[in-house]
Design an enzyme around this catalytic site. Sequence first.
Site, PDB file in Angstrom:
ATOM      1  N   LYS A  80      89.511  66.390 115.838  1.00 44.72           N
ATOM      2  CA  LYS A  80      88.628  67.454 115.573  1.00 44.72           C
ATOM      3  C   LYS A  80      89.089  68.700 115.923  1.00 44.72           C
ATOM      4  O   LYS A  80      89.236  68.846 117.179  1.00 44.72           O
ATOM      5  CB  LYS A  80      87.133  67.120 116.034  1.00 44.72           C
TER       6      LYS A  80
HETATM    7  C1  R5P Z   1      81.583  70.449 121.095  1.00 47.73           C
HETATM    8  O1  R5P Z   1      81.822  70.215 122.130  1.00 47.73           O
HETATM    9  C2  R5P Z   1      80.652  69.281 120.413  1.00 47.73           C
HETATM   10  O2  R5P Z   1      81.694  68.191 120.217  1.00 47.73           O
HETATM   11  C3  R5P Z   1      80.306  69.575 118.903  1.00 47.73           C
HETATM   12  O3  R5P Z   1      80.060  68.484 118.505  1.00 47.73           O
HETATM   13  C4  R5P Z   1      81.233  70.428 117.953  1.00 47.73           C
HETATM   14  O4  R5P Z   1      81.480  71.829 118.724  1.00 47.73           O
HETATM   15  C5  R5P Z   1      80.892  70.497 116.457  1.00 47.73           C
HETATM   16  O5  R5P Z   1      79.794  71.331 116.347  1.00 47.73           O
HETATM   17  P1  R5P Z   1      79.835  72.709 116.118  1.00 47.73           P
HETATM   18  O6  R5P Z   1      79.809  72.601 114.589  1.00 47.73           O
HETATM   19  O7  R5P Z   1      78.358  73.305 116.165  1.00 47.73           O
HETATM   20  O8  R5P Z   1      80.643  73.444 116.537  1.00 47.73           O
END
Ligand code: R5P
Length: 260
Positions: free
Chosen positions: A173
């Site tokens: 990710k």
């Molecule tokens: C961050 O550390 C988390 O893993 C969040 O799940 C990630 O950042 C994804 O969420 P967003 O779309 O709010 O950035």
Amino acid sequence: MDWGMQNRLAGIINPRTGRCLMLAIDHGYFQGPTSGLERPGQAVAPLLPHADALMLSRGVLRSVIDPANRTPIVLRVSGGTSVLKDDLSDEEITVSLEDAVRLNAACLATSIFVGSAHERQTLAGLSRLCDEGQRFGIPVLAVTAVGKEMARDARYLGLACRIAAELGAHVVKTYYCDDFERVVGGCPAPIVIAGGKKIEEREALRIAHRAVSSGAVGVDMGRNIFQSQWPVPMIRAVRSIVQEGRSDADAWDLFRQLTA
Ligand code: R5P
């Protein structure tokens, strides 16, 4: 790859489309009661039917998700820092594999902080997690966390994603950036993008579309869904891009119809 590992991955990345819409609500593990997630059970209930997978911590899973839930769980298994510290990179693995199995996790998620003070510790944590996940047939998602001092560009994100895949992550990710094809092209594991800070819905849809057009298998999106004034229309619009192959313009039309 063994049957259990393949089966769990197929629950997250739809084998028919090769795509994934993961809903991230794990932010509280270092941010506390994040805006829009003060009551995570209420926030997630209307969104869950539209998500292929749900990313969250074990505490929120146990307390607000019905065990009858069928959506695969991507379990956040790293932590140890809070927003009160300047350096968020000092994370370690915080959940045992035994507990992850007990919670029926479909995937284990940990952050890596490439270039940070704790780069080695987080990369070693990812490697150990991949070894342990392998023993139980549970895939690992590596989150390329970006410190304040790092640039969110293709050079840095490409480096971090490649390292994550080389160490054994099954899914990576990261953040969308210019020249994203270069990031995807250099990473042998499938990539999903985080949404990042809340931005206008139209722009978030554009980014989701650009990411999948550049080769990402989907999104692991949080704030741009649950912090929207219209979270259900937003997740449905993102889904239309990721799983139905719609353009961002079509998804925006859908969003406007649903919010009209
Ligand atoms: C961050 O550390 C988390 O893993 C969040 O799940 C990630 O950042 C994804 O969420 P967003 O779309 O709010 O950035």
